[in-house]
Scaffold this motif. Structure first.
Motif: not given
Length: 333
Positions: A237-247, A297-305, A322-323
Motif C-alpha cells: 500500500a505504501l509503495a502504491y501511494a508513493a508511485d501515485l504521488a511521484r507524478s 462503498l467503503a472503498l469509494w469513500d476512501a478514494v473520495e475522501q 492513508v487512502m
C-alpha cells in the motif's frame, strides 16, 4: 460541436438580430463554451455573411474572409479574450477592457469580449464588470463563461442571457477522438465514456495513454481481482501511494480512474450496459465476485475522501498513504 440546443438558440439570436449585449455560457470544462463564443464572434463580423447570408441554418460564417481568419487565429484587435491570471480574473484586467470599450472598434461591426472562467472574478473585478453590464456599449457584446451560474454574482447573471451547455454525448466524443486524433474505435469509446462529457478531459486521458494508466492504477492495488497482491499489505500500500504521488500532475486523473472502476463494480451486476470499462469486463466480474456492496462503498469513500483532501491542499503523500492503507485493509478483509 455536439451542442444542438445551443446552436439552435444562437442561430435564432442571429436570425432575429436580437443579439443581447451580454451572454453567459455555463457548463463543465471542455463542452465547447469558448469555441462557441469564438464562432459567435465570427458570425457577428463575417464579411461574406454580411453580403450574402444564405440559409443561416447552413452557413453562419464563411471562415475564409479576413475577419473570420483573424478571429480564428486569435489575432483580431476587436475580439478580446480575458483569461484568469494565476486562477483569478483581476480588477486591472477589467479596467483594461473598459478602456478598450470606450473606443470605437478597429474593424469589426461588433466588438466581442470573452471573459473566460468568469467564476474566478474577484469581488473588485466583479463590481467593475457589473458597471459595464449596466451601461453596455452599443457596438460590443460581452460573453462570460463559467461552470455554473451560482458561482457568479446574481446581479451579473441577471444582466446576461444565460445559455447552458450540456456534457457532450459519449458517441460524439468518441467520433471526435477517432477523426481528429486517430484513436481506434474501441479505445476512443472507452476514453469517451471515462471523460464524462468533457472533450478537454478526453484529450488529456488520451494523451496520458489512459488504458495503460488505468490498468496499472487498478492492478497495483488489486482492484482488478478484488484482493491485494500476496506481498505484505502495508508495504504494498505504501509503495502504491508513493508511485501515485511521484507524478503529481496525474494524481487527480488516477483518482478519477479508481472512482470510475469502483462505480463500474457497483453497477455491473445490475446494469452491465452502463459500465464504462467495457474492455475489462472479465476483470470487473472477477473483482465483483469477491467484493460486496458494503466494501465497495467503503472503498469509494476512501478514494473520495482523498480526492477532497487533495483539492483542499492537504498533504499529498500523507493523504495517499492513508487512502492506500485503507483500501488494502478493505481488500484483504
Amino acid at each position: 460541436m455536439g451542442q444542438p440546443r445551443v446552436l439552435s438558440i444562437v442561430r435564432r439570436l442571429l436570425q432575429r438580430s436580437a443579439v443581447p449585449h451580454a451572454l453567459l455560457f455555463t457548463g463543465i470544462e471542455g463542452v465547447g463554451k469558448r469555441t462557441t463564443a469564438r464562432a459567435f464572434a465570427m458570425a457577428l463580423n463575417c464579411r461574406a455573411a454580411e453580403n450574402d447570408r444564405g440559409d443561416p441554418a447552413e452557413q453562419d460564417f464563411c471562415g475564409r474572409c479576413a475577419e473570420c481568419r483573424r478571429i480564428a487565429g486569435d489575432s483580431h484587435p476587436d475580439i478580446l479574450q480575458v483569461n484568469p491570471q494565476k486562477g483569478i480574473l483581476r480588477i486591472d484586467q477589467v479596467r483594461e477592457v473598459l478602456a478598450t470599450l470606450a473606443l470605437k472598434p478597429f474593424s469589426a461591426r461588433r466588438r466581442v469580449v470573452i471573459f473566460a472562467d468568469a467564476h474566478t472574478l474577484n469581488p473588485e473585478a466583479g463590481n467593475a464588470l457589473l458597471k459595464v453590464l449596466e451601461e453596455p456599449p452599443d457596438d460590443s457584446v460581452l460573453i462570460l463563461t463559467a461552470r455554473q451560474r451560482s458561482d457568479l454574482l446574481p446581479t451579473i447573471v441577471s444582466r446576461c442571457r444565460h445559455i447552458r451547455f450540456s456534457p457532450l454525448a459519449a458517441d460524439v466524443l468518441a467520433a471526435l477522438l477517432s477523426a481528429d486524433h486517430g484513436l481506434e474505435p474501441q479505445q476512443a469509446a472507452v476514453v469517451a465514456q471515462a471523460a464524462e462529457g468533457s472533450y478537454t478531459r478526453a484529450l488529456a486521458l488520451a494523451d496520458a495513454h489512459w488504458e495503460r494508466q488505468r490498468d496499472w492504477v487498478i492492478g497495483a492495488i488489486g482492484l482488478d481481482r478484488g484482493a491485494p497482491p500476496e506481498e505484505g499489505c502495508t508495504t504494498m500500500a505504501l509503495a502504491y501511494a508513493a508511485d501515485l504521488a511521484r507524478s503529481k500532475d496525474l494524481v487527480e486523473a488516477r483518482l478519477e480512474m479508481l472512482k470510475t472502476w469502483l462505480r463500474d463494480l457497483s453497477v455491473r451486476p445490475y446494469a452491465p450496459r452502463g459500465v464504462i470499462n467495457q474492455d475489462r469486463a472479465d476483470a470487473l466480474d472477477a473483482a465483483r465476485a469477491r467484493l460486496d456492496d458494503r466494501r465497495l462503498l467503503a472503498l469509494w469513500d476512501a478514494v473520495e475522501q482523498a480526492h477532497k483532501n487533495i483539492a483542499a491542499n492537504g498533504n499529498l503523500r500523507l493523504t495517499l498513504d492513508v487512502m492506500a492503507l485503507r483500501m488494502a485493509d478493505l481488500l484483504a478483509a
